[in-house]
Design a protein around this motif. Structure first.
Motif, PDB file in Angstrom:
ATOM      1  N   GLY B 311       0.808  -1.220   0.000  1.00 17.90           N
ATOM      2  CA  GLY B 311       0.000   0.000   0.000  1.00 17.90           C
ATOM      3  C   GLY B 311       0.839   1.267   0.000  1.00 17.90           C
ATOM      4  O   GLY B 311       0.296   2.366   0.115  1.00 17.90           O
ATOM      5  N   ASP B 312       2.129   1.124  -0.176  1.00 13.38           N
ATOM      6  CA  ASP B 312       3.011   2.281  -0.014  1.00 13.38           C
ATOM      7  C   ASP B 312       2.871   3.324  -1.116  1.00 13.38           C
ATOM      8  O   ASP B 312       3.213   4.478  -0.932  1.00 13.38           O
ATOM      9  N   LYS B 313       2.390   2.891  -2.254  1.00 11.56           N
ATOM     10  CA  LYS B 313       2.163   3.833  -3.363  1.00 11.56           C
ATOM     11  C   LYS B 313       3.401   4.625  -3.763  1.00 11.56           C
ATOM     12  O   LYS B 313       3.335   5.809  -4.027  1.00 11.56           O
ATOM     13  N   ALA B 314       4.518   3.949  -3.769  1.00 16.24           N
ATOM     14  CA  ALA B 314       5.736   4.630  -4.202  1.00 16.24           C
ATOM     15  C   ALA B 314       5.886   4.537  -5.721  1.00 16.24           C
ATOM     16  O   ALA B 314       6.731   5.180  -6.305  1.00 16.24           O
ATOM     17  N   LYS B 315       5.067   3.684  -6.329  1.00 11.69           N
ATOM     18  CA  LYS B 315       5.180   3.429  -7.766  1.00 11.69           C
ATOM     19  C   LYS B 315       4.823   4.675  -8.566  1.00 11.69           C
ATOM     20  O   LYS B 315       3.762   5.260  -8.369  1.00 11.69           O
ATOM     21  N   ALA B 316       5.702   5.084  -9.461  1.00 14.90           N
ATOM     22  CA  ALA B 316       5.455   6.303 -10.235  1.00 14.90           C
ATOM     23  C   ALA B 316       4.810   5.979 -11.579  1.00 14.90           C
ATOM     24  O   ALA B 316       4.989   4.888 -12.114  1.00 14.90           O
ATOM     25  N   ILE B 317       4.036   6.896 -12.102  1.00 13.33           N
ATOM     26  CA  ILE B 317       3.557   6.697 -13.462  1.00 13.33           C
ATOM     27  C   ILE B 317       4.641   7.122 -14.427  1.00 13.33           C
ATOM     28  O   ILE B 317       5.479   7.967 -14.111  1.00 13.33           O
ATOM     29  N   ASP B 318       4.671   6.499 -15.587  1.00 16.00           N
ATOM     30  CA  ASP B 318       5.766   6.637 -16.565  1.00 16.00           C
ATOM     31  C   ASP B 318       6.214   8.093 -16.748  1.00 16.00           C
ATOM     32  O   ASP B 318       5.510   8.896 -17.365  1.00 16.00           O
ATOM     33  N   PRO B 319       7.407   8.453 -16.226  1.00 18.07           N
ATOM     34  CA  PRO B 319       7.831   9.863 -16.272  1.00 18.07           C
ATOM     35  C   PRO B 319       8.053  10.364 -17.701  1.00 18.07           C
ATOM     36  O   PRO B 319       7.814  11.539 -17.982  1.00 18.07           O
ATOM     37  N   PHE B 320       8.470   9.460 -18.585  1.00 17.22           N
ATOM     38  CA  PHE B 320       8.689   9.883 -19.979  1.00 17.22           C
ATOM     39  C   PHE B 320       7.383  10.351 -20.601  1.00 17.22           C
ATOM     40  O   PHE B 320       7.310  11.417 -21.220  1.00 17.22           O
ATOM     41  N   LEU B 321       6.338   9.560 -20.409  1.00 13.52           N
ATOM     42  CA  LEU B 321       5.050   9.902 -21.010  1.00 13.52           C
ATOM     43  C   LEU B 321       4.425  11.120 -20.352  1.00 13.52           C
ATOM     44  O   LEU B 321       3.774  11.935 -20.994  1.00 13.52           O
ATOM     45  N   VAL B 322       4.617  11.240 -19.036  1.00 15.66           N
ATOM     46  CA  VAL B 322       4.110  12.412 -18.325  1.00 15.66           C
ATOM     47  C   VAL B 322       4.711  13.686 -18.917  1.00 15.66           C
ATOM     48  O   VAL B 322       4.008  14.639 -19.252  1.00 15.66           O
ATOM     49  N   ARG B 323       6.008  13.647 -19.065  1.00 17.44           N
ATOM     50  CA  ARG B 323       6.701  14.818 -19.601  1.00 17.44           C
ATOM     51  C   ARG B 323       6.265  15.098 -21.035  1.00 17.44           C
ATOM     52  O   ARG B 323       5.942  16.227 -21.414  1.00 17.44           O
ATOM     53  N   TRP B 324       6.197  14.045 -21.843  1.00 16.06           N
ATOM     54  CA  TRP B 324       5.815  14.217 -23.246  1.00 16.06           C
ATOM     55  C   TRP B 324       4.415  14.812 -23.363  1.00 16.06           C
ATOM     56  O   TRP B 324       4.178  15.742 -24.118  1.00 16.06           O
ATOM     57  N   GLN B 325       3.485  14.249 -22.589  1.00 12.63           N
ATOM     58  CA  GLN B 325       2.110  14.730 -22.668  1.00 12.63           C
ATOM     59  C   GLN B 325       2.036  16.196 -22.285  1.00 12.63           C
ATOM     60  O   GLN B 325       1.327  16.987 -22.909  1.00 12.63           O
ATOM     61  N   GLN B 326       2.799  16.578 -21.264  1.00  3.06           N
ATOM     62  CA  GLN B 326       2.714  17.964 -20.811  1.00  3.06           C
ATOM     63  C   GLN B 326       3.335  18.927 -21.821  1.00  3.06           C
ATOM     64  O   GLN B 326       2.861  20.040 -21.987  1.00  3.06           O
ATOM     65  N   GLN B 327       4.353  18.469 -22.519  1.00  2.00           N
ATOM     66  CA  GLN B 327       4.984  19.352 -23.501  1.00  2.00           C
ATOM     67  C   GLN B 327       4.265  19.333 -24.837  1.00  2.00           C
ATOM     68  O   GLN B 327       4.067  20.352 -25.471  1.00  2.00           O
ATOM     69  N   ILE B 328       3.907  18.163 -25.277  1.00  2.00           N
ATOM     70  CA  ILE B 328       3.458  17.989 -26.654  1.00  2.00           C
ATOM     71  C   ILE B 328       1.960  17.736 -26.772  1.00  2.00           C
ATOM     72  O   ILE B 328       1.295  18.274 -27.654  1.00  2.00           O
ATOM     73  N   GLY B 329       1.482  16.870 -25.896  1.00  2.00           N
ATOM     74  CA  GLY B 329       0.114  16.376 -26.045  1.00  2.00           C
ATOM     75  C   GLY B 329      -0.892  17.503 -26.164  1.00  2.00           C
ATOM     76  O   GLY B 329      -1.813  17.451 -26.977  1.00  2.00           O
ATOM     77  N   SER B 330      -0.686  18.532 -25.370  1.00  2.00           N
ATOM     78  CA  SER B 330      -1.679  19.598 -25.391  1.00  2.00           C
ATOM     79  C   SER B 330      -1.289  20.683 -26.382  1.00  2.00           C
ATOM     80  O   SER B 330      -1.873  21.747 -26.433  1.00  2.00           O
ATOM     81  N   TYR B 331      -0.280  20.363 -27.146  1.00  2.00           N
ATOM     82  CA  TYR B 331       0.182  21.338 -28.149  1.00  2.00           C
ATOM     83  C   TYR B 331      -0.910  21.613 -29.169  1.00  2.00           C
ATOM     84  O   TYR B 331      -1.449  20.705 -29.784  1.00  2.00           O
TER      85      TYR B 331
ATOM     86  N   LEU C  28       4.378  15.165 -34.053  1.00  2.00           N
ATOM     87  CA  LEU C  28       4.076  16.118 -32.970  1.00  2.00           C
ATOM     88  C   LEU C  28       5.346  16.527 -32.229  1.00  2.00           C
ATOM     89  O   LEU C  28       5.540  17.702 -31.895  1.00  2.00           O
ATOM     90  N   THR C  29       6.205  15.541 -31.967  1.00  2.00           N
ATOM     91  CA  THR C  29       7.436  15.847 -31.247  1.00  2.00           C
ATOM     92  C   THR C  29       8.351  16.747 -32.084  1.00  2.00           C
ATOM     93  O   THR C  29       8.896  17.735 -31.592  1.00  2.00           O
ATOM     94  N   ALA C  30       8.490  16.384 -33.350  1.00  2.00           N
ATOM     95  CA  ALA C  30       9.343  17.180 -34.238  1.00  2.00           C
ATOM     96  C   ALA C  30       8.793  18.598 -34.393  1.00  2.00           C
ATOM     97  O   ALA C  30       9.541  19.579 -34.322  1.00  2.00           O
ATOM     98  N   SER C  31       7.474  18.704 -34.584  1.00  2.00           N
ATOM     99  CA  SER C  31       6.866  20.021 -34.756  1.00  2.00           C
ATOM    100  C   SER C  31       7.157  20.915 -33.553  1.00  2.00           C
ATOM    101  O   SER C  31       7.440  22.101 -33.698  1.00  2.00           O
ATOM    102  N   ALA C  32       7.066  20.318 -32.369  1.00  2.00           N
ATOM    103  CA  ALA C  32       7.306  21.102 -31.164  1.00  2.00           C
ATOM    104  C   ALA C  32       8.746  21.584 -31.097  1.00  2.00           C
ATOM    105  O   ALA C  32       9.062  22.519 -30.372  1.00  2.00           O
ATOM    106  N   CYS C  33       9.644  20.908 -31.819  1.00  2.00           N
ATOM    107  CA  CYS C  33      11.053  21.304 -31.822  1.00  2.00           C
ATOM    108  C   CYS C  33      11.422  22.013 -33.120  1.00  2.00           C
ATOM    109  O   CYS C  33      12.605  22.126 -33.456  1.00  2.00           O
ATOM    110  N   ASN C  34      10.403  22.423 -33.860  1.00  3.47           N
ATOM    111  CA  ASN C  34      10.630  23.141 -35.117  1.00  3.47           C
ATOM    112  C   ASN C  34      11.418  22.346 -36.150  1.00  3.47           C
ATOM    113  O   ASN C  34      12.225  22.889 -36.896  1.00  3.47           O
ATOM    114  N   ILE C  35      11.177  21.045 -36.143  1.00  3.33           N
ATOM    115  CA  ILE C  35      11.791  20.199 -37.163  1.00  3.33           C
ATOM    116  C   ILE C  35      10.723  19.893 -38.206  1.00  3.33           C
ATOM    117  O   ILE C  35       9.603  19.513 -37.859  1.00  3.33           O
TER     118      ILE C  35
END
Lengths: 331, 331, 331, 331
Positions: B311-331, C28-35
């Motif tokens: 129950g410790d809930k130390a497990k993280a959700i995929d940091p790569f996808l989190v970052r990508w979604q925040q930068q690109i997904g809502s682009y 999407l990734t490339a576009s965000a980086c102006n590629i």
């Protein structure tokens, strides 16, 4: 034969699975008869604003299986303005449109009729709505898919209801008719179906709903109990009804509102076939001079019906199944 | 090798697709090792009330593909009573149970641990919950199916959102974690994902949500805009958020609450394989003497993890996808 | 950071569900980086013939859920001609392509490596094939969907096998590896799985297959019996094997060859997420200077692997499940 | 009203999705009328061998959505022996069966009629076959599901055909009729449909097939080309036809034989509703004295039809769609 050179098509109102299959059939049939087709975008808005695209066979390639509509859909308040219909008729004339096909429900057909007062060309409707609430056709495009979408959800909820031995209420779409609810309820083996055609529910007297629940629990120790609720059949919807029932019988009742997932998805075979048939039939009948009619299907045959009468709502839901469900289903 | 003669299994908490596949693997593995298996009904309730059935290979024939759980599931308030755990332990002794397998989430595992204070036999957990919020395993049984169920709904809503060029909010389950929302949101191409891990939403400041919407509309004339909202990430849920957004930006935003359909349905391949693997592994490890552990999977390999730490809930959700979604997904 | 101005992408070899999701992530990734991104059509053929299109965000809107590939795919015999690789390199130079992303299997990667001898730009591979037979990544894009497609068919065949108490053989794809067969077989509860990794079948000695069938029938009066057969594991395939078995045991065995339906369909969540992750990762790594590597996923993390080693086939199928299936599955 | 105390039901011939829904409706309807129901196992075999089980409401709980048949099905060579029908009649008398319901196709109905020569009780048929080749009913139970199963495969093959710009032949079931092929072909947007009703194919003259292919390739540069082939419409089936076409036109044509997956799967809504309606109607009509008839549906209404005429095959496939497909579809 009426010589039609240029044909327009638009999708209007709530989108329904199979609209794309219908557009495809219209374009393929027209192309084979050397009729040019243009598609207005966003329903009547695209007509008023002359936003459209020419549609060739290649534009409808590989769309038969897609949900939604490539022409987009929308309600169109502008058409309901005083001068809306006249402006729409003007646009049709300016674009040399000989005939307009409107894919939508009876509200969209009313729009088409309003335009006809100012327009010399032909107007034909094709019934596209998940609700099946259009008179003059046994089925509307999108209805069969909506049933299977609802059913898929009901089957899933049954799994969890069964695992937990719980009571679930599933609210389905249908505007003011119970076609989807009766069909999906019967097909899902729902213990109860609540829809407008079965009479108005009295919030102050839930006994007609409660009695069969208690009967089932007493008699059969039944593990799960599913109630399908058509939208607009209880004040506040399934959520309120679930709360009222929980309070009344002391067993937790949960509500699930399916909502807009019922509009989407790849159309099932029955909808693609109906859409293809009605789209092709509409073009053929335009060439035979038909106007101010809807292309529907009755007893398996394509047929025409006055556009003015499509909103009459005289169409009854299957009386055999209604009777059976009331006698047996909730047994 | 510990000599186990009689093994019990139960499913507890919210049901999850794949629980039946897990029960099947336990029974088949145990049968091959001449271990008798009984299944308690309704989670710990069946243990307390000694409601059970013997499970042979024939009982688990053709259940690998079924949603829900043939043993039924339930919360069990009785186990949380002062003398609940001791009574449960007594029942296990009376029925000569050498080992108990609990399929459920961390709440169910706490129940198992409480019993262990009064019980000499072995106790093992198998993580079965759609929420994936159990530490010590990369995935829980049911998570993959829940993602695809949510995705199916998102795809359907996208059809209608696209046809109407509308903004939709889809609320997904997950208790207090955003695993389902991130996965289904990424896979559904959601323009925004709102989940607890991304920080608490401030109802008084919707700008972080509104800005990307306006940006998308301005820049791309985007036809549809989908926001996935994890439950418990906004007061009043997606319905309230949709109302607030509609008011703030003047475009109609609609909410769709998926609810309990996310628990049901035939498990996808990934869940059936995981369930089979963990069920088989649990039986094998019991024979090797394991107790007070959970059978999980990390980096593709079955492994044990202390039940007390799940129950410790130390497990993280995929940091790569989190970052990508925040930068690109809502682009 | 390497300054990439223009990036090209192509899909090659057998198509796989998720290729479109990968193209979308790249764009999407490339576009965000102006590629700038261009997509070659029909695999390497489009490169050789300079048949391509520029890809903006709007071109990849609403494709994440589509099967197939918007860029089309194909084998390319011309690339295997003596001067093929040099011509491909010339085309890349002429079009000012700084980096090329190839989505495909190890055969396609060999094509990319051949080009690298004549090309100064960067080359990166993304593993897209339903067969999962690429080294350096735990999973390939399309694998998860192929399992669920096969599983759906197996579940349906189980229904009819069960109703008829018959023996069915289901032949699945996988080229020379049994990944799909093992996964779909385990998940479908297949009584037997025949795949290359389990050793070559001797057509003159079917006893290892027949014995468990007879055992099952004797012991359990089992109603249905399903054998999953990987392609290329018996001369003449499942049809020949079914005939041989029918003759040998006197019970009718039927074969079903799934074939190309395994390649199509909307990708499941797992494939869309993997495709998104690897596509985004490939672009990022190109910007960090990576070349002649494949973007794969190992233990849940995106990572690079030498393109030259992707065909080594050192990757083993899950030994735990192999052992379990052999001991228990056919029990 | 005929007083029926004991009713028997069996499923015979090829299984069809919806058979379980029909059994459920029979049991629920009979139970509500205090009629006892027994179910024979394995079709007529269970009757001859008196292998049966009593069916109460609880036995049909949660089966409406299951493919296959809980009563199992089988062909029954023993019934075709000289004394088979008399022995079957004897068994019915010994078990005090007042009426027998046979769910199956026209072959199964012939078996029922043979028994009627020796049996005083009532006999009624319910059309359950995916092939839809039963006269006296617009649709048979299982037909709608088979169409959607075939369609799902066609859509998937279209994905890969489209990606590869290839020609695919998909062979569908239907025994000697083209109902499934026409419906699934139209719904799948197949470029050509080959079925028995369109006239016998002459293997020595493939021009009628080849010409539209070449026309399409010339005119439209069409990316994919799908031909639906009904089984039994070409010697050697789709595989042979694909080889002949490949040789004739020099483009690789691939065949995909769907086979038995078309029989299984959870029934779609239309089949569950039809099965429920016909099952309930059969019981009601038995109570009204009906015998030697089939309960079918024509123009949306349940109706009776002489069992002796169900094999006449006078039922035509939709002439509108046939004509449209021939004119437009292959355009």
């Amino acid at each position: 034969m009426t010589r039609i050179k240029r044909l327009a098509v638009l999708t209007s109102g709530g989108d329904a699975p199979g609209m794309n299959a219908c557009i495809r059939a219209i374009v393929l049939t027209a192309s084979a008869c050397n009729i040019e087709v243009i598609g207005f975008k966003h329903g009547f808005n695209g007509l008023l604003e002359q936003e459209y695209q020419t549609l060739h066979a290649m534009h409808v390639d590989n769309i038969i299986q897609r949900g939604g509509t490539i022409l987009k859909s929308a309600r169109c308040p502008a058409l309901q303005q005083a001068n809306g219909p006249a402006e729409a008729a003007d646009a049709l004339k300016q674009l040399d449109i000989d005939a307009l096909i409107v894919i939508g429900g009876d509200g969209s057909f009313r729009g088409a009729m309003a335009i006809s007062n100012f327009y010399d060309g032909q107007l034909i409707g094709v019934p596209g709505t998940i609700d099946n609430d259009v008179d003059g056709t046994d089925r509307t495009i999108g209805f069969a898919t909506a049933i299977d979408t609802a059913l898929d959800a009901i089957d899933k909820i049954r799994d969890t209801a069964d695992a937990f031995e719980r009571i679930f209420l599933v609210e389905l779409m249908g505007r003011h008719s119970g076609y989807i609810s009766l069909a999906a309820g019967i097909a899902g083996g729902a213990e109860q179906i609540i829809c407008p055609e079965f009479g108005q529910l009295n919030p102050d007297n839930l006994r007609p709903i409660i009695k069969p629940i208690q009967h089932a629990q007493l008699l059969k120790g039944k593990s799960s109990y599913l109630i399908v609720v058509a939208e607009n059949s209880y004040p506040g919807g399934a959520t309120s009804l679930a709360e009222a029932l929980t309070k009344a019988i002391g067993i937790e009742c949960r509500a699930c509102i399916l909502g807009h997932i019922q509009r989407g998805g790849s159309p099932v075979g029955a909808d693609r076939i109906l859409a293809t048939k009605l789209g092709a039939f509409a073009v053929e009948q335009l060439m035979h001079g038909a106007t101010l009619v809807m292309a529907g299907e009755v007893n398996g045959e394509a047929c025409l019906y006055p556009l003015a009468k499509t909103g009459d709502k005289a169409k009854a839901i299957d009386p055999f199944l209604v009777r059976w469900q009331q006698q047996i289903g909730s047994y």
